[in-house]
Structure formats: structure tokens, C-alpha cells
Design a protein around this motif. Structure first.
Motif, PDB file in Angstrom:
ATOM      1  N   VAL A  73      16.735  -1.515  -1.562  1.00 60.36           N
ATOM      2  CA  VAL A  73      17.686  -2.398  -2.240  1.00 60.36           C
ATOM      3  C   VAL A  73      17.311  -3.857  -1.979  1.00 60.36           C
ATOM      4  O   VAL A  73      17.042  -4.253  -0.837  1.00 60.36           O
ATOM      5  CB  VAL A  73      19.124  -2.135  -1.758  1.00 60.36           C
ATOM      6  N   GLY A  74      17.239  -4.645  -3.046  1.00 59.92           N
ATOM      7  CA  GLY A  74      16.962  -6.064  -2.904  1.00 59.92           C
ATOM      8  C   GLY A  74      15.525  -6.385  -2.548  1.00 59.92           C
ATOM      9  O   GLY A  74      15.251  -7.429  -1.937  1.00 59.92           O
ATOM     10  N   ARG A  75      14.607  -5.525  -2.923  1.00 63.07           N
ATOM     11  CA  ARG A  75      13.195  -5.707  -2.591  1.00 63.07           C
ATOM     12  C   ARG A  75      12.433  -6.287  -3.775  1.00 63.07           C
ATOM     13  O   ARG A  75      12.852  -6.166  -4.925  1.00 63.07           O
ATOM     14  CB  ARG A  75      12.570  -4.377  -2.176  1.00 63.07           C
ATOM     15  N   THR A  76      11.279  -6.859  -3.478  1.00 62.21           N
ATOM     16  CA  THR A  76      10.402  -7.362  -4.536  1.00 62.21           C
ATOM     17  C   THR A  76       9.616  -6.214  -5.140  1.00 62.21           C
ATOM     18  O   THR A  76       9.549  -5.117  -4.579  1.00 62.21           O
ATOM     19  CB  THR A  76       9.422  -8.401  -3.984  1.00 62.21           C
ATOM     20  N   LEU A  77       8.979  -6.470  -6.272  1.00 60.02           N
ATOM     21  CA  LEU A  77       8.154  -5.454  -6.904  1.00 60.02           C
ATOM     22  C   LEU A  77       7.033  -5.012  -5.976  1.00 60.02           C
ATOM     23  O   LEU A  77       6.726  -3.817  -5.872  1.00 60.02           O
ATOM     24  CB  LEU A  77       7.572  -5.997  -8.212  1.00 60.02           C
ATOM     25  N   GLU A  78       6.421  -5.952  -5.284  1.00 52.15           N
ATOM     26  CA  GLU A  78       5.328  -5.603  -4.379  1.00 52.15           C
ATOM     27  C   GLU A  78       5.832  -4.736  -3.223  1.00 52.15           C
ATOM     28  O   GLU A  78       5.133  -3.809  -2.782  1.00 52.15           O
ATOM     29  CB  GLU A  78       4.652  -6.867  -3.844  1.00 52.15           C
ATOM     30  N   GLU A  79       7.016  -5.015  -2.750  1.00 47.17           N
ATOM     31  CA  GLU A  79       7.579  -4.200  -1.661  1.00 47.17           C
ATOM     32  C   GLU A  79       7.905  -2.792  -2.146  1.00 47.17           C
ATOM     33  O   GLU A  79       7.685  -1.807  -1.426  1.00 47.17           O
ATOM     34  CB  GLU A  79       8.824  -4.887  -1.099  1.00 47.17           C
ATOM     35  N   GLU A  80       8.426  -2.694  -3.360  1.00 45.50           N
ATOM     36  CA  GLU A  80       8.693  -1.368  -3.923  1.00 45.50           C
ATOM     37  C   GLU A  80       7.387  -0.605  -4.146  1.00 45.50           C
ATOM     38  O   GLU A  80       7.301   0.599  -3.888  1.00 45.50           O
ATOM     39  CB  GLU A  80       9.462  -1.479  -5.244  1.00 45.50           C
ATOM     40  N   ARG A  81       6.364  -1.296  -4.613  1.00 47.62           N
ATOM     41  CA  ARG A  81       5.064  -0.656  -4.808  1.00 47.62           C
ATOM     42  C   ARG A  81       4.521  -0.115  -3.497  1.00 47.62           C
ATOM     43  O   ARG A  81       3.931   0.978  -3.453  1.00 47.62           O
ATOM     44  CB  ARG A  81       4.073  -1.648  -5.410  1.00 47.62           C
ATOM     45  N   ALA A  82       4.701  -0.847  -2.419  1.00 49.61           N
ATOM     46  CA  ALA A  82       4.209  -0.401  -1.111  1.00 49.61           C
ATOM     47  C   ALA A  82       4.858   0.912  -0.707  1.00 49.61           C
ATOM     48  O   ALA A  82       4.199   1.806  -0.136  1.00 49.61           O
ATOM     49  CB  ALA A  82       4.468  -1.478  -0.058  1.00 49.61           C
ATOM     50  N   ILE A  83       6.143   1.060  -1.003  1.00 52.10           N
ATOM     51  CA  ILE A  83       6.853   2.295  -0.658  1.00 52.10           C
ATOM     52  C   ILE A  83       6.287   3.481  -1.426  1.00 52.10           C
ATOM     53  O   ILE A  83       5.969   4.530  -0.854  1.00 52.10           O
ATOM     54  CB  ILE A  83       8.357   2.138  -0.943  1.00 52.10           C
ATOM     55  N   PHE A  84       6.133   3.312  -2.732  1.00 52.02           N
ATOM     56  CA  PHE A  84       5.678   4.446  -3.543  1.00 52.02           C
ATOM     57  C   PHE A  84       4.187   4.716  -3.379  1.00 52.02           C
ATOM     58  O   PHE A  84       3.741   5.856  -3.500  1.00 52.02           O
ATOM     59  CB  PHE A  84       6.090   4.240  -5.001  1.00 52.02           C
ATOM     60  N   ASP A  85       3.408   3.677  -3.081  1.00 50.88           N
ATOM     61  CA  ASP A  85       1.999   3.898  -2.754  1.00 50.88           C
ATOM     62  C   ASP A  85       1.868   4.721  -1.476  1.00 50.88           C
ATOM     63  O   ASP A  85       1.024   5.620  -1.380  1.00 50.88           O
ATOM     64  CB  ASP A  85       1.265   2.569  -2.602  1.00 50.88           C
ATOM     65  N   ALA A  86       2.718   4.428  -0.496  1.00 52.25           N
ATOM     66  CA  ALA A  86       2.695   5.194   0.755  1.00 52.25           C
ATOM     67  C   ALA A  86       3.115   6.635   0.516  1.00 52.25           C
ATOM     68  O   ALA A  86       2.576   7.573   1.126  1.00 52.25           O
ATOM     69  CB  ALA A  86       3.614   4.543   1.784  1.00 52.25           C
ATOM     70  N   CYS A  87       4.071   6.821  -0.392  1.00 51.18           N
ATOM     71  CA  CYS A  87       4.512   8.174  -0.744  1.00 51.18           C
ATOM     72  C   CYS A  87       3.367   8.965  -1.376  1.00 51.18           C
ATOM     73  O   CYS A  87       3.103  10.108  -0.998  1.00 51.18           O
ATOM     74  CB  CYS A  87       5.696   8.084  -1.698  1.00 51.18           C
ATOM     75  N   VAL A  88       2.686   8.350  -2.327  1.00 54.40           N
ATOM     76  CA  VAL A  88       1.557   9.014  -2.988  1.00 54.40           C
ATOM     77  C   VAL A  88       0.476   9.364  -1.976  1.00 54.40           C
ATOM     78  O   VAL A  88      -0.080  10.474  -1.990  1.00 54.40           O
ATOM     79  CB  VAL A  88       0.986   8.115  -4.101  1.00 54.40           C
ATOM     80  N   GLU A  89       0.188   8.437  -1.067  1.00 51.77           N
ATOM     81  CA  GLU A  89      -0.852   8.687  -0.070  1.00 51.77           C
ATOM     82  C   GLU A  89      -0.482   9.866   0.823  1.00 51.77           C
ATOM     83  O   GLU A  89      -1.330  10.695   1.161  1.00 51.77           O
ATOM     84  CB  GLU A  89      -1.086   7.444   0.778  1.00 51.77           C
TER      85      GLU A  89
END
Length: 260
Positions: A73-89
Motif C-alpha cells: 500500500v502506498g508504494r511506487t511502481l518500482e517498489e511494486e515491481r520489486a515485490i513481483f519480480d521477487a515472487c517470480v524468482e
């Protein structure tokens, strides 16, 4: 101690490593830090020849409620990308390490928790387990879980789960192909271990070859898959373990695996 996740590996002498999500009071969330820790541990175990099978489980009554929404909640696009990139990895690590990975599931496995289950090679579920992709209910469609789920249970059933956000029970999950075994809650650990031990009894080299080959061929056109797998079987056949296994079968004795 890591505030999000404790990873524990036990009984390495038996060839089985257990990776446990251990934040039961928070329903074992897959936070960014937790996912990075799981990935790191899977990679480490993947390089350990003494480990023949990895079991992914969770402490407490719930397997995993998925991503930690508080950190989204309240994150930037880059921060959200980091979360989902980590999930994919993390999901890719499950299938890229050479050892089979078994999910041992009790209670709810939803959203990214369901994705983790769908990504594992085999799944043993307690009869009280439920599975779901409820993101549509909160305005966040479960798009990354969709990748693993649609490959495990097919398009129509995956779309039903994704579009309705409704959970399915363990028996339905088994009928749909998401789960291999449904067992009484009190037997979950024992039945998971029994399945792992059946794999440990096989040649570790052959199991590694087989897992890699499975994911290589699964999305290929049939003719390409046959070409690739014919070569895989030919190169497998000349390994020491394959020659030993065939000779042992002919001579009616127990094979002695050398892992090469």
C-alpha cells in the motif's frame, strides 16, 4: 531472527530438506524479505548433493495467505515491481533446482500461497486445506498466480478460480490436478515424508535428469518434445546409474546408485 520467515532444514541424513514458512500469527505471508529468503534457501539446497528432496511447508493452521498487503500500500511502481519480480524468482527457483519440491499444505493456500503450491512439483494436502486466488475481490487480479495455476489445472478451471475469487477444497483441488494426495490432517507430515522417501530411493542423477526434462518438454510442440526427449533418454541411458539400474533389474538385485 528474520522477522518475516524462519527457514529450517532438518533430517539431511535422510536426504530430505524441509523449508518452513514460520510466521503463523500472520498467516505466513510471502513478504518481499520472505520470498528472497525462500529463494536463497532453495538455491542453496539445490547445490547440495546430500539433499535429494525439498519439502516446502508452513507452521500453524495456514499454509500461506499470499503477499503481505501491508507492504504493497502506498508504494511506487518500482517498489511494486520489486515485490513481483521477487515472487517470480522464487517460483522459478522451485522448478529450476534439481531436486523435486513437494508442497505440504494445511489450511488456506491462497493468492501467492496458491501460486507457490501450483509451482511445486508435487503437492500433499491436508483434508482441511483450501486453495484460492481471491485478488479479484480486492481489485488486484492474481495475474502472477495465474501463470502457475493455469499450467497446473487448465484454462477453464483456472479462470473460474481467478474470476470468482472463490476457494476450492482439497478434494476438488485433487480432482482438478492441483494436488496429488489428500490425507487426514493428522497424517500430513507422515504422508509427505513417505512420498519424499519414495523419491529418495531412486537414483539422484536420474531424478535430476527427469525433472529438468519434464519442464523442458512440457510446453514444446509434440514433435519437438519427442526429438528432445529421445536425446535425453539416449544420454541418460549411458550414465552409470542407468546402466547399473538395468543390470540390477536383469539380475534381480537391488541397484547401487552412484549418482553419475
Amino acid at each position: 531472527m528474520n522477522p518475516n520467515l524462519t527457514l529450517t532444514t532438518v533430517e539431511r541424513d535422510s536426504g530430505i530438506a524441509f523449508v518452513t514458512l514460520n510466521r503463523p500469527e500472520q498467516r505466513n505471508p510471502l513478504s518481499l524479505e520472505a520470498m528472497r529468503d525462500v529463494t536463497k534457501e532453495l538455491r542453496r539446497l539445490g547445490g547440495d548433493d546430500a539433499v535429494r528432496v525439498v519439502v516446502v511447508g508452513a507452521s500453524g493452521p495456514v499454509f500461506s495467505a499470499g503477499h503481505d498487503l501491508k507492504e504493497m500500500v502506498g508504494r511506487t511502481l518500482e517498489e511494486e515491481r520489486a515485490i513481483f519480480d521477487a515472487c517470480v524468482e522464487m517460483m522459478q527457483a522451485v522448478q529450476e533446482i534439481p531436486q523435486p519440491v513437494i508442497a505440504s499444505v494445511q489450511g488456506a493456500a491462497v493468492a501467492a500461497g496458491c501460486q507457490l503450491v501450483a509451482s511445486c512439483d508435487l503437492v500433499v494436502a491436508s483434508s482441511n486445506a483450501v486453495f484460492g486466488t481471491p485478488g479479484v475481490k480486492i481489485g488486484l487480479f492474481c495475474s502472477t498466480p495465474m501463470v502457475a495455476l493455469s499450467r497446473a489445472i487448465g484454462r477453464k478451471r483456472a479462470m473460474q478460480m481467478l474470476l470468482t475469487g472463490q476457494n476450492i477444497d482439497a478434494d476438488t483441488a485433487a480432482d482438478w490436478g492441483l494436488v496429488n494426495l489428500v490425507v487426514p490432517a493428522e497424517d500430513l507430515d507422515a504422508q509427505t515424508r513417505e512420498l519424499a522417501e519414495q523419491i529418495v530411493a531412486a537414483s539422484p542423477l536420474t531424478v535430476r535428469i527427469g525433472k529438468q526434462a519434464f519442464y523442458h518438454q512440457i510446453d514444446l510442440p509434440q514433435d519437438q518434445a519427442y526429438t528432445a526427449m529421445a536425446e535425453t533418454m539416449a544420454t541418460n541411458a549411458i550414465t552409470c546409474d542407468a546402466q547399473e539400474g538395468m543390470q540390477a533389474f536383469v539380475n534381480k538385485r537391488t541397484p547401487r546408485w552412484r549418482g553419475r
